[in-house]
Design a protein around this motif. Sequence first.
Motif, short mmCIF file in Angstrom:
data_model
loop_
_atom_site.label_atom_id
_atom_site.label_comp_id
_atom_site.label_asym_id
_atom_site.label_seq_id
_atom_site.Cartn_x
_atom_site.Cartn_y
_atom_site.Cartn_z
N TYR A 1 -22.13 -20.97 -13.46
CA TYR A 1 -21.13 -20.68 -12.13
C TYR A 1 -21.17 -20.10 -11.60
O TYR A 1 -21.46 -18.54 -11.76
CB TYR A 1 -19.48 -20.73 -13.32
N GLN B 1 -15.92 -24.96 -1.09
CA GLN B 1 -15.92 -24.19 0.17
C GLN B 1 -14.60 -23.46 -0.12
O GLN B 1 -13.89 -24.57 0.37
CB GLN B 1 -16.88 -24.37 1.20
N ILE C 1 -27.61 -28.68 -9.17
CA ILE C 1 -26.00 -28.44 -8.87
C ILE C 1 -24.73 -29.25 -9.29
O ILE C 1 -25.34 -30.57 -9.19
CB ILE C 1 -25.77 -28.27 -7.33
N PHE D 1 -31.54 -23.16 -4.74
CA PHE D 1 -31.02 -23.42 -5.41
C PHE D 1 -32.44 -24.93 -6.17
O PHE D 1 -33.09 -25.46 -6.99
CB PHE D 1 -29.50 -24.68 -5.65
N LEU E 1 -18.36 -19.89 -1.46
CA LEU E 1 -19.10 -21.18 -2.02
C LEU E 1 -18.45 -20.85 -3.51
O LEU E 1 -19.32 -19.60 -4.37
CB LEU E 1 -20.84 -21.83 -1.75
N VAL F 1 -20.07 -28.16 -5.47
CA VAL F 1 -19.77 -27.32 -5.56
C VAL F 1 -18.42 -27.97 -4.46
O VAL F 1 -18.18 -28.45 -4.23
CB VAL F 1 -21.07 -27.48 -4.27
N THR G 1 -23.15 -25.66 -12.03
CA THR G 1 -25.15 -25.55 -11.69
C THR G 1 -24.83 -26.74 -13.54
O THR G 1 -24.50 -26.50 -14.22
CB THR G 1 -25.84 -24.85 -12.11
N ARG H 1 -19.93 -17.67 -8.08
CA ARG H 1 -19.13 -17.26 -6.84
C ARG H 1 -20.03 -16.53 -5.63
O ARG H 1 -20.62 -15.89 -5.97
CB ARG H 1 -18.13 -16.56 -7.00
N THR I 1 -28.56 -24.05 -0.61
CA THR I 1 -28.43 -25.50 -2.24
C THR I 1 -30.43 -25.95 -1.89
O THR I 1 -30.86 -25.81 -3.03
CB THR I 1 -28.10 -26.89 -1.46
N PHE J 1 -20.39 -22.81 -7.27
CA PHE J 1 -21.31 -23.73 -7.88
C PHE J 1 -20.92 -23.71 -9.11
O PHE J 1 -20.48 -23.08 -9.79
CB PHE J 1 -22.27 -23.53 -7.30
#
Length: 419
Positions: free
Chosen positions: A343, A374, A369, A362, A384, A372, A388, A345, A359, A386
């Motif tokens: 995770y 926002q 991912i 990434f 944001l 996600v 993964t 942030r 992204t 995420f």
Amino acid sequence: MTRVGVIGVGTVGRAVVDILKKNQSIISARAGETISVKSGVVRDLSKLPDLSISLSQNPYDVVDDPEIDIVVELMGGVELPFEIVKKALQNGKAVVTANKALLAYHRYELQEIAGDIPFEFEASVAGGIPIINALRDGLSANHILSIMGIMNGTCNFMLTKMMNEGAAYESVLAEAQALGYAEADPTFDVGGFDAAHKLLILASIAYGIDAKPEEILIEGIEGITPEDIAFAKEFGYTIKLLGIAKRDGGEVELRVHAALVDEDAMIAKIDGVMNGISVVGDRVGETLYYGPGAGGDATASAVVANIIDIVRSGKRSPMLGFNHPLEEGLRLKDQNDIRSKYYLRLQVLDKPGILAQITSLFAHHFISIEAVIQRPSETECAHLLFATHEATERSVHALISELETLESVLETPYMIRIV
Ligand code: NAP
Ligand code: HSE
């Protein structure tokens, strides 16, 4: 070399033979010498064509064999195994058993006969959970205030399926039998007797109580109907078969019965063949033990642990790996190669193109991912968040380092591993 004879090569006995063979090198390392199964005993020789040990139908072929050092009793029953185990001990052989019915009736006599000869029975309670070891050794500084828990894998498996899937009693019992969880006579399971046998063993270790099954409260799960299950669900309960030993002043209560348990209680979440036992000591407080309570491999794991313990007793056995190194070629994994989900942030500028810029990094680090979100933060800023898919520590740390260099990323990214 220590030679073992296995009386009863059924669900558990077969797994014992298998573990001693397949895990031979680590077992030898831990025991300090090789352990091998010399022979076994069954009723029907035609059932075991592929077993590479010599077999007989006469338990005394093992018990009276001068080459056998440890007799493992896994046949079940009470009076015949009592005679066999007694004779083995009288012959000076160490004995390991998983037979709780035998112990429920004859534990004190057998202990007396054993004297200084090892007589071990870890697998007799809660299958693969080392609860006897914990109670006898780990908690030996305590007065035991209570022992409470799920001690029969068959009943817990059945109740879980009846509660969660609406399974029918008879079909789910047949399933437990097919999986090797149930006793040869499953009324021992569903009638609560098997749990009672285990409770008596634990109560003997905790309190030295020499009670027989006939002297304690035992009820099973046979009377539970779909109406009871519907009621439990509606009012926020689950149904569990519990074994309870509780100290009350100068008395100890011992009981086995089905109980409605609050669905949020920890014990309510112990499902399937798993067992879970809480032991409260006056000094340590509450301790919990959880694991598979039945099945060939889980039970055999505890049987083989007793065998190893007997073989290494008296020998110096350092705590940090009994024989260093335990396994050829085993080494510490590089932290960077550890894989996990993550995770992340990020606090970022809330401007066009920022999400795409991030992204793409990434992707550059081959991190996929999973989700996600926002969330607006301060003016012109956003969080944001995420999640993964699995990635390595190496790639995630590289990603974070690169994210930190971006002007659009306003704080050091915060990461938590998802387990
Ligand atoms: P099992 O599958 O029924 O195996 C019993 C074995 O003993 C079979 O090989 C059987 O031979 C043999 N046997 C029985 N009576 C015999 C006799 N009179 N002479 C010669 N051989 C005899 O039982 P299990 O599930 O392995 O259980 C064995 C013991 O472990 C029991 O005391 C049980 O309570 C205990 N235990 C079992 C579990 C579990 O999950 N299964 C867990 C903890 C403890 P045949 O197959 O030829 O009849
Ligand atoms: N029949 C037993 C059970 C085996 O289901 O728990 C393990 O003791």
